[in-house]
Scaffold this motif. Sequence first.
Motif, PDB file in Angstrom:
ATOM      1  N   TRP A 125       0.855  -1.186   0.000  1.00 24.40           N
ATOM      2  CA  TRP A 125       0.000   0.000   0.000  1.00 24.40           C
ATOM      3  C   TRP A 125       0.891   1.235   0.000  1.00 24.40           C
ATOM      4  CZ3 TRP A 125      -0.576   4.510   2.607  1.00 24.40           C
ATOM      5  CH2 TRP A 125      -1.769   5.205   2.466  1.00 24.40           C
ATOM      6  N   ALA A 126       0.544   2.214  -0.823  1.00 26.29           N
ATOM      7  CA  ALA A 126       1.249   3.496  -0.841  1.00 26.29           C
ATOM      8  C   ALA A 126       0.305   4.548  -1.397  1.00 26.29           C
ATOM      9  CB  ALA A 126       2.520   3.421  -1.685  1.00 26.29           C
ATOM     10  N   GLY A 135       3.843   6.021   2.949  1.00 31.37           N
ATOM     11  CA  GLY A 135       4.241   4.632   2.801  1.00 31.37           C
ATOM     12  C   GLY A 135       5.534   4.555   2.004  1.00 31.37           C
ATOM     13  N   TYR A 137       3.799   0.580   2.542  1.00 28.70           N
ATOM     14  CA  TYR A 137       3.595  -0.297   3.684  1.00 28.70           C
ATOM     15  C   TYR A 137       3.177  -1.672   3.162  1.00 28.70           C
ATOM     16  CZ  TYR A 137       1.747  -2.255   7.995  1.00 28.70           C
ATOM     17  OH  TYR A 137       1.512  -3.066   9.083  1.00 28.70           O
ATOM     18  N   PHE A 151      -5.113  -1.833   9.727  1.00 25.95           N
ATOM     19  CA  PHE A 151      -4.238  -0.909   8.996  1.00 25.95           C
ATOM     20  C   PHE A 151      -4.771   0.520   9.087  1.00 25.95           C
ATOM     21  CE2 PHE A 151      -3.812   1.453   5.003  1.00 25.95           C
ATOM     22  CZ  PHE A 151      -2.438   1.683   5.015  1.00 25.95           C
ATOM     23  N   VAL A 155      -2.148   1.717  11.705  1.00 28.74           N
ATOM     24  CA  VAL A 155      -0.949   1.930  10.894  1.00 28.74           C
ATOM     25  C   VAL A 155      -0.999   3.243  10.124  1.00 28.74           C
ATOM     26  CG1 VAL A 155       0.491   0.990   9.034  1.00 28.74           C
ATOM     27  CG2 VAL A 155      -0.611  -0.551  10.680  1.00 28.74           C
ATOM     28  N   LEU A 159       1.728   6.394   9.599  1.00 26.26           N
ATOM     29  CA  LEU A 159       2.308   6.757   8.304  1.00 26.26           C
ATOM     30  C   LEU A 159       2.105   8.244   8.013  1.00 26.26           C
ATOM     31  CD1 LEU A 159       1.193   3.707   6.106  1.00 26.26           C
ATOM     32  CD2 LEU A 159       3.449   4.129   7.104  1.00 26.26           C
TER      33      LEU A 159
END
Length: 208
Positions: A125-126, A135, A137, A151, A155, A159
Amino acid sequence: MTEYTNAEKADMILAHGATDCNGRATQRLYAEKHPVRRTPAHTMFARLHQQLCGTGSFQKAARTELNEEIVLDMVETTPSLSTRDEASFSREGILNTHNSHSWAAANPHVTCTRAAQDRFLVNVWADILGDHLIGPYILPGHLTGPRYLIFLEQVLPKLLDRAHVTAATRTSMWFQQDGAPAHFSISVRNHLDAVCGERWIGRGGPVH
């Protein structure tokens, strides 16, 4: 796809969007709205949608220098045209290879390794927010609704912190995702409703 007229293809795309890209539902809606036309297979709607997203056209154009310049101009004018927030990578290369293109003035002689003996899968993932890269990530290989929710809740805020995204930006930015099953889970949609309000785009969201 040449057996359908452009008008028919346009109606197919409209029906596909009206049903949140559900092939079976699209097939039923299309048959209801156009009873005198032949009804395509339910998989046809997704294939047509993929072609339109990938090429910007209903026609399969030959890859020429002029066509490549047209595509590059389209992406430069509308960067979101070719945006993807997630991609899956395996030892056999990038999955969904219709989204993978190599652009070069001369033949780059690009190769893609296929059929490796040992297989693995990585979800990455970005995102890009303004001039910030968020990211990348690595997500779990098998992404479920509960895992994606972890996430989003635990998370993604970290980020954003690392990218120095301000509180003001977070309260005004929009979040966009596609219609993957993990994205469509009720817990994920409830979370996005609570955090983003009306400022998120996706299947089942305030903006489709």
